[in-house]
Enzyme design. Structure first.
Site, PDB file in Angstrom:
ATOM      1  CB  VAL A 163      -0.981   0.795   2.519  1.00  0.00           C
ATOM      2  CG1 VAL A 163      -1.545  -0.431   1.583  1.00  0.00           C
ATOM      3  CG2 VAL A 163       0.708   1.157   2.320  1.00  0.00           C
ATOM      4  CE  LYS A 164      -8.806   5.253   0.168  1.00  0.00           C
ATOM      5  NZ  LYS A 164      -9.061   6.473  -0.799  1.00  0.00           N
ATOM      6  CB  VAL A 165      -6.061  -2.779   1.520  1.00  0.00           C
ATOM      7  CG1 VAL A 165      -4.575  -2.750   1.592  1.00  0.00           C
ATOM      8  CG2 VAL A 165      -6.719  -2.817   3.029  1.00  0.00           C
TER       9      VAL A 165
END
Ligand code: G3P
Length: 218
Positions: free
Chosen positions: A84-86
């Site tokens: 997951v990219k934040v």
């Protein structure tokens, strides 16, 4: 150094993957917008994950912690290789900690300074993505940031992997390697540029010309 392909173009992903050259994929909302048309982005994410046996970064689009975590969990459910990219914001760092604590790997993106990279490591990020090309674009020295992060992470034993991003040309890749980035995410065009050398072309042409004088085949 691991090579990730920075694209959501499934044709390009298959081409690089068939050559056995890539360890994973990074996407972002802009890359998805380029290829999606009427398709549900989740379908595209699944298709990518099924082609590449390695981490695939899928980015949240919420900007508030709770929503980011909610989206992050949904993205992680798409495939076991999802990362997951934040974004590197206060909420993004908090969401990173929440997701990592529940066993979901996180790539903290849009990193432009050493102090931001420190916070990503403190938040337990699996990867931090310094955008070297965009720093160069505003007359900064993108590669200098890779060097600084490597020094700091090594000095303090942070295990967050440095994922050099916003790569614009082969020199960025070469410097990422020599400066000790753990991974480099490369647009397809630059990946194939890495294979090119005029002396290779010239040498091959000469070998084939000489071989052809024999008038035989292998
Ligand atoms: O995946 C994020 C990053 O690599 C974006 O690159 O070229 O849009 O600055 P760029």
């Amino acid at each position: 150094m691991k090579i990730f392909l920075d694209t959501a173009d499934i044709g390009e992903i298959r081409r690089a993957s068939d050559a056995g050259l890539i360890d994973g994929i990074t996407t972002n909302p802009s890359l998805i917008a380029k290829v999606a048309g009427n398709r549900d982005p989740k379908e595209i994410y699944l298709e990518i994950c099924e082609v590449v046996d390695g981490p695939v970064s899928l980015e949240v689009v919420a900007i508030e912690r709770v929503k980011m975590v909610e989206e992050g969990r949904k993205l992680a459910e798409i495939h076991q290789n999802a990362v997951v990219k934040v974004p590197l914001t206060e909420d993004g760092l908090k969401a990173c900690r929440d997701l990592v604590s529940s066993g979901i790997p996180v790539n903290v993106t849009l990193c432009f300074s050493i102090s931001q990279a420190l916070l990503a490591a403190k938040a337990g990020a699996t990867y931090v993505s310094p955008f070297v090309g965009r720093i160069d674009d505003i007359s900064g020295e993108g590669m200098q940031l890779i060097h600084q992060i490597r020094q700091v992470y090594d000095s303090y034993n942070y295990s967050t992997e440095i994922l050099a991003a916003s790569i614009r040309h082969p020199l960025h890749v070469a410097e990422s390697m020599t400066l000790g980035a753990d991974c480099c995410t490369i647009p397809p065009k630059v990946l194939w540029q890495l294979a090119k050398h005029p002396l290779t072309d010239r040498g091959l042409e000469a070998f084939l010309k000489d071989w052809n004088t024999l008038g035989t085949q292998i």
